[in-house]
Design a protein around this motif. Structure first.
Motif, mmCIF file in Angstrom:
data_model
loop_
_atom_site.group_PDB
_atom_site.id
_atom_site.type_symbol
_atom_site.label_atom_id
_atom_site.label_comp_id
_atom_site.label_asym_id
_atom_site.label_seq_id
_atom_site.Cartn_x
_atom_site.Cartn_y
_atom_site.Cartn_z
ATOM 1 N N ILE A 49 0.888 -1.136 0.011
ATOM 2 C CA ILE A 49 0.099 -0.118 0.192
ATOM 3 C C ILE A 49 0.803 1.240 -0.031
ATOM 4 O O ILE A 49 1.922 1.327 0.579
ATOM 5 C CB ILE A 49 -1.043 0.100 1.160
ATOM 6 C CG1 ILE A 49 -1.882 -1.333 1.131
ATOM 7 C CG2 ILE A 49 -1.792 1.190 1.217
ATOM 8 C CD1 ILE A 49 -2.864 -1.263 -0.021
ATOM 9 N N GLU A 50 0.290 2.194 -0.868
ATOM 10 C CA GLU A 50 0.896 3.622 -0.872
ATOM 11 C C GLU A 50 0.808 4.296 0.540
ATOM 12 O O GLU A 50 -0.212 4.057 1.540
ATOM 13 C CB GLU A 50 0.006 4.395 -1.993
ATOM 14 C CG GLU A 50 0.724 5.580 -2.242
ATOM 15 C CD GLU A 50 -0.077 6.343 -3.508
ATOM 16 O OE1 GLU A 50 0.155 7.403 -3.453
ATOM 17 O OE2 GLU A 50 -1.198 5.704 -3.630
ATOM 18 N N HIS A 51 1.993 5.069 0.991
ATOM 19 C CA HIS A 51 2.410 5.636 2.046
ATOM 20 C C HIS A 51 3.207 6.665 1.853
ATOM 21 O O HIS A 51 3.744 7.035 1.078
ATOM 22 C CB HIS A 51 2.664 4.623 3.350
ATOM 23 C CG HIS A 51 3.860 3.923 2.894
ATOM 24 N ND1 HIS A 51 3.667 2.715 2.276
ATOM 25 C CD2 HIS A 51 5.091 3.871 3.574
ATOM 26 C CE1 HIS A 51 5.291 2.202 2.210
ATOM 27 N NE2 HIS A 51 6.082 3.054 2.945
ATOM 28 N N ARG A 52 3.103 7.715 2.982
ATOM 29 C CA ARG A 52 3.711 8.788 2.981
ATOM 30 C C ARG A 52 3.917 9.299 4.299
ATOM 31 O O ARG A 52 3.288 8.759 5.417
ATOM 32 C CB ARG A 52 3.155 9.909 2.442
ATOM 33 C CG ARG A 52 1.754 10.173 2.955
ATOM 34 C CD ARG A 52 0.891 11.220 1.894
ATOM 35 N NE ARG A 52 1.653 12.167 1.552
ATOM 36 C CZ ARG A 52 1.142 13.128 0.657
ATOM 37 N NH1 ARG A 52 -0.127 12.718 0.116
ATOM 38 N NH2 ARG A 52 1.915 14.230 0.232
ATOM 39 N N VAL A 53 5.084 10.266 4.596
ATOM 40 C CA VAL A 53 5.378 10.901 5.847
ATOM 41 C C VAL A 53 5.445 12.329 5.768
ATOM 42 O O VAL A 53 6.038 12.825 4.919
ATOM 43 C CB VAL A 53 6.799 10.526 6.394
ATOM 44 C CG1 VAL A 53 6.998 11.051 7.771
ATOM 45 C CG2 VAL A 53 6.730 8.774 6.555
ATOM 46 N N THR A 54 4.674 12.952 6.547
ATOM 47 C CA THR A 54 4.703 14.335 6.761
ATOM 48 C C THR A 54 5.961 15.132 7.323
ATOM 49 O O THR A 54 6.231 14.549 8.300
ATOM 50 C CB THR A 54 3.406 14.995 7.387
ATOM 51 O OG1 THR A 54 3.180 14.330 8.778
ATOM 52 C CG2 THR A 54 1.980 14.273 6.457
ATOM 53 N N ALA A 55 5.980 16.231 7.027
ATOM 54 C CA ALA A 55 7.206 17.127 7.787
ATOM 55 C C ALA A 55 6.335 17.610 8.995
ATOM 56 O O ALA A 55 5.208 17.906 9.104
ATOM 57 C CB ALA A 55 7.578 18.156 6.920
ATOM 58 N N ASN A 56 7.258 17.825 9.868
ATOM 59 C CA ASN A 56 6.763 18.428 11.253
ATOM 60 C C ASN A 56 7.471 19.787 11.595
ATOM 61 O O ASN A 56 8.426 19.861 11.589
ATOM 62 C CB ASN A 56 7.067 17.295 12.427
ATOM 63 C CG ASN A 56 6.276 17.394 13.654
ATOM 64 O OD1 ASN A 56 6.361 18.773 14.211
ATOM 65 N ND2 ASN A 56 5.471 16.686 14.120
ATOM 66 N N GLY A 57 6.332 20.586 12.043
ATOM 67 C CA GLY A 57 6.894 21.988 12.360
ATOM 68 C C GLY A 57 7.226 22.510 13.664
ATOM 69 O O GLY A 57 7.857 23.478 13.940
ATOM 70 N N SER A 58 7.230 21.201 14.583
ATOM 71 C CA SER A 58 7.529 21.402 15.958
ATOM 72 C C SER A 58 8.431 20.305 16.679
ATOM 73 O O SER A 58 9.221 20.542 17.757
ATOM 74 C CB SER A 58 6.536 21.681 16.849
ATOM 75 O OG SER A 58 5.564 20.475 16.666
ATOM 76 N N LYS A 59 8.553 19.123 15.912
ATOM 77 C CA LYS A 59 9.274 18.045 16.531
ATOM 78 C C LYS A 59 10.068 17.463 15.828
ATOM 79 O O LYS A 59 9.868 17.234 14.430
ATOM 80 C CB LYS A 59 8.303 17.091 17.309
ATOM 81 C CG LYS A 59 7.437 17.524 18.474
ATOM 82 C CD LYS A 59 6.539 16.421 19.019
ATOM 83 C CE LYS A 59 5.839 16.801 20.189
ATOM 84 N NZ LYS A 59 5.112 15.748 20.788
ATOM 85 N N THR A 60 11.305 16.923 16.130
ATOM 86 C CA THR A 60 12.049 16.089 15.277
ATOM 87 C C THR A 60 11.686 14.788 15.339
ATOM 88 O O THR A 60 11.313 13.974 16.463
ATOM 89 C CB THR A 60 13.617 16.221 15.670
ATOM 90 O OG1 THR A 60 14.085 17.336 15.400
ATOM 91 C CG2 THR A 60 14.357 15.097 15.201
ATOM 92 N N ARG A 61 11.696 14.042 14.378
ATOM 93 C CA ARG A 61 11.033 12.390 14.236
ATOM 94 C C ARG A 61 12.361 11.668 13.688
ATOM 95 O O ARG A 61 13.119 12.163 12.816
ATOM 96 C CB ARG A 61 10.176 12.408 13.284
ATOM 97 C CG ARG A 61 9.406 10.902 13.008
ATOM 98 C CD ARG A 61 8.154 10.915 11.952
ATOM 99 N NE ARG A 61 7.533 9.739 12.261
ATOM 100 C CZ ARG A 61 7.785 9.018 11.161
ATOM 101 N NH1 ARG A 61 8.665 8.816 10.370
ATOM 102 N NH2 ARG A 61 7.088 7.703 11.207
ATOM 103 N N VAL A 62 12.496 10.451 14.293
ATOM 104 C CA VAL A 62 13.184 9.376 13.763
ATOM 105 C C VAL A 62 12.437 8.080 13.654
ATOM 106 O O VAL A 62 11.284 7.928 14.118
ATOM 107 C CB VAL A 62 14.355 9.026 14.725
ATOM 108 C CG1 VAL A 62 15.411 10.225 14.927
ATOM 109 C CG2 VAL A 62 14.040 8.562 16.065
ATOM 110 N N SER A 63 12.843 7.390 12.600
ATOM 111 C CA SER A 63 12.393 6.026 12.346
ATOM 112 C C SER A 63 13.282 5.086 11.759
ATOM 113 O O SER A 63 14.332 5.522 11.270
ATOM 114 C CB SER A 63 11.174 6.091 11.408
ATOM 115 O OG SER A 63 11.648 6.499 10.053
ATOM 116 N N VAL A 64 13.006 3.842 12.229
ATOM 117 C CA VAL A 64 14.311 2.799 11.824
ATOM 118 C C VAL A 64 13.439 1.375 11.240
ATOM 119 O O VAL A 64 12.904 0.698 11.871
ATOM 120 C CB VAL A 64 14.831 2.298 12.889
ATOM 121 C CG1 VAL A 64 15.984 1.467 12.536
ATOM 122 C CG2 VAL A 64 15.667 3.441 13.804
#
Length: 364
Positions: A292-307
Motif C-alpha cells: 500500500i501507498e504511504h507517506r510521511v509528513t514534515a513536522n513544524g515543532s518536533k524532530t522525528r526518527v524512524s528505523v
C-alpha cells in the motif's frame, strides 16, 4: 548588503553543496535557523497534505495485533492474513523484540546524526568505503522536482563481520542487535503469510527469495519551517517483501485508504512495530497481499526518527507469483517474472510516484 547563508540556500548549487556534498543534510538547514523553506523543497500543490484532495480520515485505523502466546494462535494468524490482504499495513504488540533494543536503536540514530558533518560525509555515495553504507538526504535528488525533508543512513546487511568493519561505530552495534532480535518475528510473520498461500514449507530456496537480503535505514526528520509546503517522504510503496518499522512517538506516517480517496494516520504505540507488505510480496502472492501507498509528513515543532528494516529477496533472485498460489485456484498470473535487482533499480531511478513501480511487473 552581503547575502546571508540562508539567502544563499535559494541557489540549487549552494544548497546541494551544503546539504549533500558537505554532509550537513536537512538537519544542517534546521540548525541554521531558517525561517522559510528553501524553494527546492516546496512540493507541488497536489502532493501537500493540506490540500482537500489529501484528506485525512480520522475514524479509520490500521489493525493492531497482539502476538503474545496468551492469544489463540489461529486468531493471530487470521488477523495477520486479513490485515495483509485488506490493509497492507498493521501494527504488532507483544512481538518478542525487547523494548530496550528498540530504545537503543532510536538513541543510536540520534547519536549518528549528532556527529559533525565532517564525520557523516565519510558515508556519502562519493566517499563511503563500501556501497553497502550510504548517508544521504531526500530520496533521489537527481530525479526529484522537489526535494524531501529527510536525512537517512542506509545499511545493507551482508554479514556481521562486514557490518562490524564498515558500519558507523555510533550506531553499528544497536542496528545489528535490532536486526538480530527481529529475525524470529520476521520468520513467524512469513510462515503465517505463506501458509495462507498454500506454501506448506519455507525451504531454503523460498527463504532466500523471501528474506535473502536485508537493509536497515536510520531516518532523521528535523523540525521543518513551512512544513505544510513539503513532505518528509513522498507517496510510494516499498519494494521489499516485508518492512518492519520502528517509529518514535512523534507521528506523521500516513497510509492510503482502500478507496484511494484519503489517508489514515498510523499513531505511534509505545513498544509496537509497524509491519507493511512490500511490492515483492504483492507480486509473489499474485496480488492477494497488498503493498500500500504511504507517506510521511514534515513536522513544524518536533524532530522525528524512524528505523525500518527492509526484508528483501536477493538482488540476483527472479521474483514472480508462486506456483502454489496459481495452482490452488487456477489463477492466472497478474505479474511477470522480473529480476529483483532490475525492479529495485527502476524504483530508485525516479522520484516517489505512488504505486507506479508495480506497473513494471504487471502483465498487461
Amino acid at each position: 548588503m552581503a547575502p546571508t547563508r540562508s539567502m544563499m540556500m535559494d541557489s540549487p548549487s549552494d544548497l546541494n553543496e551544503f546539504v549533500m556534498i558537505q554532509g550537513n543534510g536537512v538537519k544542517g538547514l534546521y540548525e541554521m535557523g531558517l525561517k522559510t523553506l528553501p524553494k527546492q523543497y516546496i512540493q507541488p500543490l497536489e502532493e501537500r497534505m493540506s490540500m482537500m484532495t489529501n484528506k485525512v480520515v480520522p475514524q479509520e485505523s490500521i489493525p493492531i495485533i497482539d502476538m503474545s502466546n496468551n492469544n489463540n494462535n489461529c486468531d493471530v494468524e487470521d488477523a495477520i492474513c486479513y490485515a495483509a490482504e485488506k490493509w497492507g499495513f498493521f501494527q504488532v504488540i507483544n512481538h518478542g523484540v525487547p523494548t530496550q533494543v528498540l530504545e537503543n536503536v532510536k538513541d543510536a540514530t540520534y547519536r549518528f546524526y549528532e556527529l559533525a558533518a565532517e564525520e557523516k560525509v565519510k558515508y556519502t555515495k562519493e566517499n563511503s568505503p563500501t556501497k553497502h553504507v550510504r548517508y544521504g538526504s531526500s530520496f533521489s535528488p537527481e530525479a526529484e522536482k522537489a526535494l524531501e525533508w529527510k536525512d537517512y543512513l542506509s545499511l545493507f546487511y551482508v554479514s556481521e563481520d562486514e557490518a562490524i568493519a564498515t558500519w558507523p561505530y555510533a550506531c553499528r552495534n544497536e542496528a545489528l542487535e535490532y536486526m538480530k532480535k527481529s529475525e524470529a518475528l520476521i520468520k513467524r510473520l512469513l510462515n503465517i503469510l505463506m501458509k495462507r498461500l498454500n506454501v506448506k514449507e519455507i525451504d531454503e530456496i523460498k527463504e532466500a527469495v523471501l528474506m535473502g537480503s536485508k537493509r536497515i535505514n536510520l531516518n532523521y526528520y528535523p523540525v521543518c519551517p513551512n512544513h505544510d509546503l513539503t513532505v518528509a517522504i513522498g507517496r510510494h510503496s516499498d519494494v521489499s517483501t516485508l518492512t518492519i518499522l520502528l517509529q518514535d512517538q512523534t507521528g506523521g506516517l500516513f497510509v492510503r485508504t482502500e478507496d484511494r480517496c484519503g489517508w489514515i494516520h498510523v499513531p505511534p504505540i509505545p513498544g509496537a512495530l509497524v509491519i507493511n507488505i512490500g511490492d515483492a510480496l504483492q507480486i509473489m502472492s499474485n496480488g492477494r497481499y497488498k503493498s500500500i501507498e504511504h507517506r510521511v509528513t514534515a513536522n513544524g515543532s518536533k524532530t522525528r526518527v524512524s528505523v525500518p528494516i527492509f526484508v528483501n529477496p536477493r538482488p540476483s533472485d527472479v521474483i514472480g507469483p508462486f506456483l502454489e498460489v496459481l495452482a490452488s485456484d487456477g489463477e492466472k498470473a497478474k505479474y511477470k517474472n522480473v529480476l529483483y535487482s532490475d525492479y529495485v533499480k527502476h524504483f530508485f531511478r525516479k522520484a516517489h510516484d505512488g504505486k507506479m513501480t508495480i506497473e513494471y511487473a504487471k502483465i498487461t
